[in-house]
Motif scaffolding. Structure first.
Motif, PDB file in Angstrom:
ATOM      1  N   ALA A 172       1.282  -1.543  -0.427  1.00 34.70           N
ATOM      2  CA  ALA A 172      -0.617  -0.417  -0.037  1.00 34.70           C
ATOM      3  C   ALA A 172       0.969   1.623  -0.133  1.00 34.70           C
ATOM      4  CB  ALA A 172      -1.106   0.102   1.119  1.00 34.70           C
ATOM      5  N   HIS A 173       2.239   1.455   0.405  1.00 35.16           N
ATOM      6  CA  HIS A 173       3.562   2.227   0.120  1.00 35.16           C
ATOM      7  C   HIS A 173       3.950   2.347   0.150  1.00 35.16           C
ATOM      8  CE1 HIS A 173       0.209   3.023   4.389  1.00 35.16           C
ATOM      9  NE2 HIS A 173       0.097   4.310   3.597  1.00 35.16           N
ATOM     10  N   ASP A 174       5.265   3.288  -0.427  1.00 34.38           N
ATOM     11  CA  ASP A 174       6.278   3.348  -0.946  1.00 34.38           C
ATOM     12  C   ASP A 174       6.831   4.867  -0.267  1.00 34.38           C
ATOM     13  OD1 ASP A 174       8.580   2.674  -2.537  1.00 34.38           O
ATOM     14  OD2 ASP A 174       7.828   3.539  -4.339  1.00 34.38           O
ATOM     15  N   LEU A 175       8.144   5.209  -0.282  1.00 32.88           N
ATOM     16  CA  LEU A 175       8.698   5.781   0.272  1.00 32.88           C
ATOM     17  C   LEU A 175       9.526   6.811  -1.241  1.00 32.88           C
ATOM     18  CD1 LEU A 175       9.208   8.164   2.477  1.00 32.88           C
ATOM     19  CD2 LEU A 175      10.767   6.461   3.198  1.00 32.88           C
ATOM     20  N   SER A 176       9.524   7.396  -1.697  1.00 28.01           N
ATOM     21  CA  SER A 176      10.002   7.652  -2.671  1.00 28.01           C
ATOM     22  C   SER A 176      11.592   8.782  -2.172  1.00 28.01           C
ATOM     23  CB  SER A 176       8.829   8.531  -4.244  1.00 28.01           C
ATOM     24  OG  SER A 176       8.382   9.895  -3.082  1.00 28.01           O
ATOM     25  N   PRO A 177      12.172   9.220  -2.891  1.00 30.66           N
ATOM     26  CA  PRO A 177      13.492  10.217  -3.132  1.00 30.66           C
ATOM     27  C   PRO A 177      12.916  11.588  -2.564  1.00 30.66           C
ATOM     28  CG  PRO A 177      13.729   8.661  -4.849  1.00 30.66           C
ATOM     29  CD  PRO A 177      11.629   8.349  -4.668  1.00 30.66           C
ATOM     30  N   ALA A 178      11.102  11.348  -3.505  1.00 25.00           N
ATOM     31  CA  ALA A 178      10.706  13.170  -3.366  1.00 25.00           C
ATOM     32  C   ALA A 178      10.504  13.392  -1.796  1.00 25.00           C
ATOM     33  CB  ALA A 178      10.295  13.918  -4.243  1.00 25.00           C
ATOM     34  N   ARG A 179       9.872  12.447  -1.225  1.00 24.51           N
ATOM     35  CA  ARG A 179       8.901  12.359  -0.032  1.00 24.51           C
ATOM     36  C   ARG A 179       9.923  12.509   1.396  1.00 24.51           C
ATOM     37  NH1 ARG A 179       7.170  13.700   2.720  1.00 24.51           N
ATOM     38  NH2 ARG A 179       5.948  13.257   4.692  1.00 24.51           N
ATOM     39  N   ALA A 180      10.785  11.448   0.740  1.00 23.79           N
ATOM     40  CA  ALA A 180      11.541  11.302   1.977  1.00 23.79           C
ATOM     41  C   ALA A 180      13.147  12.401   2.174  1.00 23.79           C
ATOM     42  CB  ALA A 180      12.618   9.915   1.760  1.00 23.79           C
ATOM     43  N   ALA A 181      12.791  12.840   1.815  1.00 18.04           N
ATOM     44  CA  ALA A 181      13.437  14.328   1.492  1.00 18.04           C
ATOM     45  C   ALA A 181      12.873  15.034   2.159  1.00 18.04           C
ATOM     46  CB  ALA A 181      14.111  15.167  -0.731  1.00 18.04           C
ATOM     47  N   ALA A 182      11.095  15.210   1.481  1.00 20.57           N
ATOM     48  CA  ALA A 182      10.538  16.221   2.741  1.00 20.57           C
ATOM     49  C   ALA A 182      10.567  16.129   3.718  1.00 20.57           C
ATOM     50  CB  ALA A 182       9.191  16.470   1.452  1.00 20.57           C
ATOM     51  N   MET A 183      10.170  14.739   4.097  1.00 19.37           N
ATOM     52  CA  MET A 183      10.272  14.012   5.399  1.00 19.37           C
ATOM     53  C   MET A 183      11.496  14.444   6.246  1.00 19.37           C
ATOM     54  SD  MET A 183       9.630  10.347   6.672  1.00 19.37           S
ATOM     55  CE  MET A 183       8.222  10.096   5.330  1.00 19.37           C
ATOM     56  N   GLY A 184      12.913  14.565   5.416  1.00 19.90           N
ATOM     57  CA  GLY A 184      13.799  14.454   5.658  1.00 19.90           C
ATOM     58  C   GLY A 184      13.469  16.273   6.769  1.00 19.90           C
ATOM     59  N   ALA A 185      13.831  16.732   4.706  1.00 22.64           N
ATOM     60  CA  ALA A 185      13.384  18.335   5.912  1.00 22.64           C
ATOM     61  C   ALA A 185      12.323  18.434   6.580  1.00 22.64           C
ATOM     62  CB  ALA A 185      13.179  19.665   4.633  1.00 22.64           C
ATOM     63  N   GLU A 186      11.825  18.455   7.291  1.00 27.71           N
ATOM     64  CA  GLU A 186      10.215  18.698   7.936  1.00 27.71           C
ATOM     65  C   GLU A 186      10.629  17.835   9.450  1.00 27.71           C
ATOM     66  OE1 GLU A 186       7.019  16.575   6.666  1.00 27.71           O
ATOM     67  OE2 GLU A 186       6.681  17.631   5.119  1.00 27.71           O
ATOM     68  N   ILE A 187      12.072  17.337   9.569  1.00 26.91           N
ATOM     69  CA  ILE A 187      12.360  16.059  11.067  1.00 26.91           C
ATOM     70  C   ILE A 187      13.138  16.777  11.273  1.00 26.91           C
ATOM     71  CG2 ILE A 187      13.338  14.126  11.735  1.00 26.91           C
ATOM     72  CD1 ILE A 187      11.594  12.556   9.815  1.00 26.91           C
ATOM     73  N   ALA A 188      14.680  17.858  10.220  1.00 27.80           N
ATOM     74  CA  ALA A 188      15.129  18.366  10.485  1.00 27.80           C
ATOM     75  C   ALA A 188      14.570  19.652  11.348  1.00 27.80           C
ATOM     76  CB  ALA A 188      16.391  18.423   9.578  1.00 27.80           C
ATOM     77  N   GLN A 189      13.290  20.452  10.616  1.00 25.71           N
ATOM     78  CA  GLN A 189      13.166  21.831  10.854  1.00 25.71           C
ATOM     79  C   GLN A 189      12.381  21.203  12.341  1.00 25.71           C
ATOM     80  OE1 GLN A 189      10.190  23.679   9.095  1.00 25.71           O
ATOM     81  NE2 GLN A 189      11.279  25.649   8.891  1.00 25.71           N
ATOM     82  N   ALA A 190      11.773  20.588  12.533  1.00 22.37           N
ATOM     83  CA  ALA A 190      11.161  20.698  13.545  1.00 22.37           C
ATOM     84  C   ALA A 190      12.178  19.991  14.528  1.00 22.37           C
ATOM     85  CB  ALA A 190      10.642  19.501  14.079  1.00 22.37           C
ATOM     86  N   VAL A 191      13.467  19.228  14.882  1.00 23.90           N
ATOM     87  CA  VAL A 191      13.989  18.929  15.783  1.00 23.90           C
ATOM     88  C   VAL A 191      15.650  20.270  16.561  1.00 23.90           C
ATOM     89  CG1 VAL A 191      16.369  17.515  16.347  1.00 23.90           C
ATOM     90  CG2 VAL A 191      14.209  17.079  15.263  1.00 23.90           C
TER      91      VAL A 191
END
Length: 323
Positions: A172-191
């Motif tokens: 049902a799910h995948d983790l594309s490079p684009a989504r992973a990069a966006a996810m990483g940026a969101e986490i990095a900003q919050a931390v």
């Protein structure tokens, strides 16, 4: 005279996420009643295992599986590969073995003494005991022991410590490079905003491009991105975390995170699953889960020990059958 310890087989195809469910429930029973747990890995010869389970002949069972008498007191199985055996073991043992199937077996419930599916599957029946999520291996003692083993590496990291549990590709799910990069940026900003640190672990299912994108996005933060060398610090990460972020593809990861009683925030991926959405709604209703929307949140809730409840139900039914 003292009663002999129960013999329990935890049976699966050996995949980590599936085996953990059978073993987790078996170990929870053994913490409540003297028992000897033996882990069994089912292997089917050649390509037989790829067929629908009803078409797999018993002659295709690989000898290394070691499925043979004497039969155990309790058979706890998880996964499709075990169904040709789970549906027969009660007959083979002449009714002596108490047969438990974890997950929805997609076959007649009459083969089993107890079925332990996730509540979001909607399965009901007189021998069904639904739980939130899936059986898991954690105990408070295991968390404390693993945290102590890795304390020298983790203790100096600034709080809040954020465990980031990354799954990967599924039906049902995948983790594309684009989504992973966006996810990483969101986490990095919050931390960064919280002046905290990260404790990152990936699944075997995490695509390599996504892994690289997340490592690049989070690598400059204080913390530990486990590269799968040395001992696995996964349980220590859970124990040390102030907040846990988990991708939406895995029942096991979210269930184990909720056992800690720590705030669990859900990371969105590519794709969608109605069943997993129902599971996440169940966790949210229990107070364990909120969506990650670019900021870290803290709250309290009673830790979820659904595995313990299932173990107690198993023993209650087993004792009832013996009287």
């Amino acid at each position: 005279m003292a009663e002999s310890p129960l013999t329990i087989w935890a049976v699966s195809d050996g995949r980590a996420g599936i085996e953990a469910q059978a073993v987790g429930l078996a170990q929870a029973v053994a913490r409540r009643r003297p028992a000897q747990v033996e882990v069994k890995t089912v292997r089917w010869k050649g390509r037989w295992g790829r067929l629908p389970w009803r078409l797999i002949p018993l002659s295709a069972l690989a000898p290394a599986s070691a499925i043979a008498p004497p039969w155990p007191d309790v058979w706890i199985a998880a996964g499709r590969a075990t169904l040709p055996l789970s549906t027969r073991v009660r007959r083979w043992s002449q009714g002596r073995t108490f047969v438990v199937q974890v997950q929805h077996p997609r076959t007649s419930l009459s083969h089993y003494d107890l079925v332990v599916p996730p509540r979001h599957d909607g399965l009901t029946g007189p021998n069904v005991f639904p739980i939130t999520g899936a059986p898991q291996r954690l105990t408070a003692e295991r968390l404390a022991q693993d945290l102590a083993r890795f304390a020298d590496r983790i203790r100096p990291l600034p709080a809040p410590r954020v465990a980031v549990l990354i799954g990967g590709k599924s039906k049902a799910h995948d983790l594309s490079p684009a989504r992973a990069a966006a996810m990483g940026a969101e986490i990095a900003q919050a931390v960064s905003r919280a002046h905290g640190s990260v404790l990152v672990t990936f699944s075997r299912r995490t695509p390599q491009p996504a892994r690289r994108a997340l490592t690049e996005a989070l690598g400059a933060l204080p913390g530990w991105i486990w590269d799968e060398t040395g001992e696995n610090p996964y349980f220590a990460f859970l124990a040390a975390a102030d907040v846990i972020l988990v991708t939406e593809d895995s029942t096991n990861l979210a269930t184990e995170a909720a056992f800690t009683g720590k705030p669990v925030q859900l990371l969105s991926m590519d794709g969608r699953s109605k069943k997993l959405a129902a599971f996440h709604a169940d966790l949210a209703e229990r107070g364990a889960l909120r969506s990650f929307r670019g900021r870290l949140e803290t709250w309290a809730y009673p830790p979820l020990d659904e595995t313990g409840l299932a173990a107690e139900e198993l023993l209650r039914r087993l004792d009832g059958r013996r009287t």
